[in-house]
Design a protein around this motif. Structure first.
Motif, PDB file in Angstrom:
ATOM      1  N   ASP A   1      29.624 -18.627 -10.661  1.00  0.00           N
ATOM      2  CA  ASP A   1      30.538 -19.639 -11.163  1.00  0.00           C
ATOM      3  C   ASP A   1      30.706 -20.657 -10.048  1.00  0.00           C
ATOM      4  O   ASP A   1      31.437 -20.417  -9.084  1.00  0.00           O
ATOM      5  N   ALA A   2      30.013 -21.765 -10.181  1.00  0.00           N
ATOM      6  CA  ALA A   2      30.033 -22.769  -9.117  1.00  0.00           C
ATOM      7  C   ALA A   2      31.423 -23.383  -8.946  1.00  0.00           C
ATOM      8  O   ALA A   2      31.816 -23.755  -7.836  1.00  0.00           O
ATOM      9  N   THR A   3      32.188 -23.468 -10.031  1.00  0.00           N
ATOM     10  CA  THR A   3      33.524 -24.074  -9.934  1.00  0.00           C
ATOM     11  C   THR A   3      34.465 -23.202  -9.118  1.00  0.00           C
ATOM     12  O   THR A   3      35.406 -23.694  -8.498  1.00  0.00           O
ATOM     13  N   LYS A   4      34.205 -21.879  -9.131  1.00  0.00           N
ATOM     14  CA  LYS A   4      35.042 -20.950  -8.367  1.00  0.00           C
ATOM     15  C   LYS A   4      34.339 -20.471  -7.100  1.00  0.00           C
ATOM     16  O   LYS A   4      34.891 -19.654  -6.369  1.00  0.00           O
ATOM     17  N   SER A   5      33.120 -20.950  -6.863  1.00  0.00           N
ATOM     18  CA  SER A   5      32.332 -20.526  -5.708  1.00  0.00           C
ATOM     19  C   SER A   5      32.251 -19.009  -5.632  1.00  0.00           C
ATOM     20  O   SER A   5      32.474 -18.398  -4.578  1.00  0.00           O
ATOM     21  N   THR A   6      31.945 -18.398  -6.765  1.00  0.00           N
ATOM     22  CA  THR A   6      31.882 -16.941  -6.856  1.00  0.00           C
ATOM     23  C   THR A   6      30.539 -16.491  -7.396  1.00  0.00           C
ATOM     24  O   THR A   6      30.039 -17.027  -8.386  1.00  0.00           O
ATOM     25  N   LEU A   7      29.967 -15.502  -6.724  1.00  0.00           N
ATOM     26  CA  LEU A   7      28.732 -14.861  -7.163  1.00  0.00           C
ATOM     27  C   LEU A   7      29.107 -13.469  -7.651  1.00  0.00           C
ATOM     28  O   LEU A   7      29.946 -12.800  -7.044  1.00  0.00           O
ATOM     29  N   THR A   8      28.487 -13.046  -8.749  1.00  0.00           N
ATOM     30  CA  THR A   8      28.838 -11.772  -9.354  1.00  0.00           C
ATOM     31  C   THR A   8      27.598 -10.914  -9.563  1.00  0.00           C
ATOM     32  O   THR A   8      26.518 -11.424  -9.854  1.00  0.00           O
ATOM     33  N   LEU A   9      27.776  -9.608  -9.400  1.00  0.00           N
ATOM     34  CA  LEU A   9      26.725  -8.648  -9.707  1.00  0.00           C
ATOM     35  C   LEU A   9      27.309  -7.635 -10.690  1.00  0.00           C
ATOM     36  O   LEU A   9      28.172  -6.840 -10.321  1.00  0.00           O
ATOM     37  N   GLN A  10      26.855  -7.715 -11.932  1.00  0.00           N
ATOM     38  CA  GLN A  10      27.272  -6.756 -12.943  1.00  0.00           C
ATOM     39  C   GLN A  10      26.279  -5.613 -12.944  1.00  0.00           C
ATOM     40  O   GLN A  10      25.084  -5.830 -13.140  1.00  0.00           O
ATOM     41  N   MET A  11      26.790  -4.406 -12.741  1.00  0.00           N
ATOM     42  CA  MET A  11      25.922  -3.237 -12.639  1.00  0.00           C
ATOM     43  C   MET A  11      26.267  -2.270 -13.758  1.00  0.00           C
ATOM     44  O   MET A  11      27.411  -1.812 -13.866  1.00  0.00           O
ATOM     45  N   ASN A  12      25.293  -1.981 -14.584  1.00  0.00           N
ATOM     46  CA  ASN A  12      25.479  -1.050 -15.706  1.00  0.00           C
ATOM     47  C   ASN A  12      24.588   0.168 -15.530  1.00  0.00           C
ATOM     48  O   ASN A  12      23.621   0.145 -14.760  1.00  0.00           O
ATOM     49  N   SER A  13      24.921   1.215 -16.254  1.00  0.00           N
ATOM     50  CA  SER A  13      24.120   2.450 -16.225  1.00  0.00           C
ATOM     51  C   SER A  13      23.824   2.888 -14.797  1.00  0.00           C
ATOM     52  O   SER A  13      22.676   3.161 -14.434  1.00  0.00           O
ATOM     53  N   LEU A  14      24.857   2.960 -14.003  1.00  0.00           N
ATOM     54  CA  LEU A  14      24.677   3.264 -12.581  1.00  0.00           C
ATOM     55  C   LEU A  14      24.126   4.669 -12.370  1.00  0.00           C
ATOM     56  O   LEU A  14      24.434   5.609 -13.122  1.00  0.00           O
ATOM     57  N   LYS A  15      23.293   4.773 -11.336  1.00  0.00           N
ATOM     58  CA  LYS A  15      22.657   6.031 -10.973  1.00  0.00           C
ATOM     59  C   LYS A  15      23.057   6.401  -9.552  1.00  0.00           C
ATOM     60  O   LYS A  15      23.471   5.541  -8.770  1.00  0.00           O
ATOM     61  N   SER A  16      22.866   7.658  -9.208  1.00  0.00           N
ATOM     62  CA  SER A  16      23.222   8.084  -7.857  1.00  0.00           C
ATOM     63  C   SER A  16      22.438   7.306  -6.807  1.00  0.00           C
ATOM     64  O   SER A  16      22.951   7.019  -5.721  1.00  0.00           O
ATOM     65  N   GLU A  17      21.212   6.936  -7.153  1.00  0.00           N
ATOM     66  CA  GLU A  17      20.395   6.188  -6.198  1.00  0.00           C
ATOM     67  C   GLU A  17      20.840   4.744  -6.011  1.00  0.00           C
ATOM     68  O   GLU A  17      20.276   4.024  -5.183  1.00  0.00           O
TER      69      GLU A  17
ATOM     70  N   ASP B   1      19.124 -23.806  -9.144  1.00  0.00           N
ATOM     71  CA  ASP B   1      19.333 -24.593 -10.361  1.00  0.00           C
ATOM     72  C   ASP B   1      19.820 -23.721 -11.517  1.00  0.00           C
ATOM     73  O   ASP B   1      19.987 -24.209 -12.632  1.00  0.00           O
ATOM     74  N   GLU B   2      20.043 -22.441 -11.231  1.00  0.00           N
ATOM     75  CA  GLU B   2      20.575 -21.485 -12.199  1.00  0.00           C
ATOM     76  C   GLU B   2      19.661 -21.301 -13.412  1.00  0.00           C
ATOM     77  O   GLU B   2      20.108 -20.779 -14.446  1.00  0.00           O
ATOM     78  N   ARG B   3      18.395 -21.662 -13.269  1.00  0.00           N
ATOM     79  CA  ARG B   3      17.483 -21.539 -14.395  1.00  0.00           C
ATOM     80  C   ARG B   3      16.768 -20.204 -14.441  1.00  0.00           C
ATOM     81  O   ARG B   3      15.950 -19.960 -15.325  1.00  0.00           O
ATOM     82  N   GLY B   4      17.072 -19.361 -13.464  1.00  0.00           N
ATOM     83  CA  GLY B   4      16.425 -18.066 -13.501  1.00  0.00           C
ATOM     84  C   GLY B   4      17.060 -17.087 -12.543  1.00  0.00           C
ATOM     85  O   GLY B   4      17.662 -17.477 -11.532  1.00  0.00           O
ATOM     86  N   THR B   5      16.939 -15.827 -12.894  1.00  0.00           N
ATOM     87  CA  THR B   5      17.367 -14.752 -12.008  1.00  0.00           C
ATOM     88  C   THR B   5      16.210 -13.784 -11.862  1.00  0.00           C
ATOM     89  O   THR B   5      15.362 -13.655 -12.760  1.00  0.00           O
ATOM     90  N   TYR B   6      16.155 -13.121 -10.742  1.00  0.00           N
ATOM     91  CA  TYR B   6      15.061 -12.225 -10.424  1.00  0.00           C
ATOM     92  C   TYR B   6      15.649 -10.922  -9.893  1.00  0.00           C
ATOM     93  O   TYR B   6      16.640 -10.949  -9.161  1.00  0.00           O
ATOM     94  N   TYR B   7      14.996  -9.801 -10.245  1.00  0.00           N
ATOM     95  CA  TYR B   7      15.547  -8.499  -9.882  1.00  0.00           C
ATOM     96  C   TYR B   7      14.475  -7.565  -9.345  1.00  0.00           C
ATOM     97  O   TYR B   7      13.306  -7.638  -9.734  1.00  0.00           O
ATOM     98  N   GLY B   8      14.921  -6.655  -8.492  1.00  0.00           N
ATOM     99  CA  GLY B   8      14.031  -5.610  -8.043  1.00  0.00           C
ATOM    100  C   GLY B   8      13.752  -4.641  -9.185  1.00  0.00           C
ATOM    101  O   GLY B   8      14.570  -4.489 -10.104  1.00  0.00           O
ATOM    102  N   GLU B   9      12.629  -3.970  -9.107  1.00  0.00           N
ATOM    103  CA  GLU B   9      12.220  -3.074 -10.196  1.00  0.00           C
ATOM    104  C   GLU B   9      13.223  -1.961 -10.447  1.00  0.00           C
ATOM    105  O   GLU B   9      13.422  -1.533 -11.585  1.00  0.00           O
ATOM    106  N   SER B  10      13.871  -1.504  -9.394  1.00  0.00           N
ATOM    107  CA  SER B  10      14.779  -0.368  -9.536  1.00  0.00           C
ATOM    108  C   SER B  10      16.063  -0.715 -10.290  1.00  0.00           C
ATOM    109  O   SER B  10      16.760   0.189 -10.767  1.00  0.00           O
ATOM    110  N   VAL B  11      16.371  -1.999 -10.411  1.00  0.00           N
ATOM    111  CA  VAL B  11      17.617  -2.395 -11.082  1.00  0.00           C
ATOM    112  C   VAL B  11      17.380  -3.263 -12.312  1.00  0.00           C
ATOM    113  O   VAL B  11      18.322  -3.566 -13.051  1.00  0.00           O
ATOM    114  N   LYS B  12      16.140  -3.655 -12.526  1.00  0.00           N
ATOM    115  CA  LYS B  12      15.834  -4.546 -13.643  1.00  0.00           C
ATOM    116  C   LYS B  12      16.268  -3.930 -14.980  1.00  0.00           C
ATOM    117  O   LYS B  12      16.012  -2.757 -15.243  1.00  0.00           O
ATOM    118  N   GLY B  13      16.967  -4.740 -15.777  1.00  0.00           N
ATOM    119  CA  GLY B  13      17.451  -4.259 -17.059  1.00  0.00           C
ATOM    120  C   GLY B  13      18.826  -3.623 -17.006  1.00  0.00           C
ATOM    121  O   GLY B  13      19.453  -3.397 -18.045  1.00  0.00           O
TER     122      GLY B  13
END
Length: 117
Positions: free
Chosen positions: A73-89, A54-66
């Motif tokens: 985008d349901a109209t484009k049938s696309t799921l996206t993962l924006q990743m910031n402050s990337l680490k070697s791990e 229902d797109e009312r919430g997202t949940y994340y693992g502790e290592s990536v939270k924040g």
């Protein structure tokens, strides 16, 4: 027939940002959770995060939270993962998955993310 195709993986430096996309066919986003799962070299699968049907919430693992954000985008049938402050791990193969945590039903082929200086 469900088909998930990830794209956007690359070699980046620590601190950089990267956006992964997943093109989905055969799926109605409003009827299912969607998730990202990753696998680091030589390690097991790690749940990254999920978005509710229902797109009312997202949940994340502790290592990536924040640092990571899942959206769709349901109209484009696309799921996206924006990743910031990337680490070697964060290095690994990232998979787009139909289903919520521990209820996965369909997987993409994965896209490689390498974080290295």
């Amino acid at each position: 027939q469900v088909r998930l195709v990830e794209s956007g993986g690359s070699l980046v430096q620590p601190g950089d940002s990267l956006r992964l996309s997943c093109a989905a066919t055969g799926i109605t986003f409003t009827t299912t959770y969607m998730s990202w799962v990753r696998q680091a070299p030589g390690k097991g699968l790690e749940w990254v995060g999920s978005i509710r049907k229902d797109e009312r919430g997202t949940y994340y693992g502790e290592s990536v939270k924040g640092r990571f954000t899942i959206s769709r985008d349901a109209t484009k049938s696309t799921l996206t993962l924006q990743m910031n402050s990337l680490k070697s791990e964060d290095t690994g193969v990232y998979y787009c998955v139909k289903g919520g945590i521990s209820t996965y039903t369909d997987w993409g082929q994965g896209t490689q993310v390498t974080v290295s200086s």
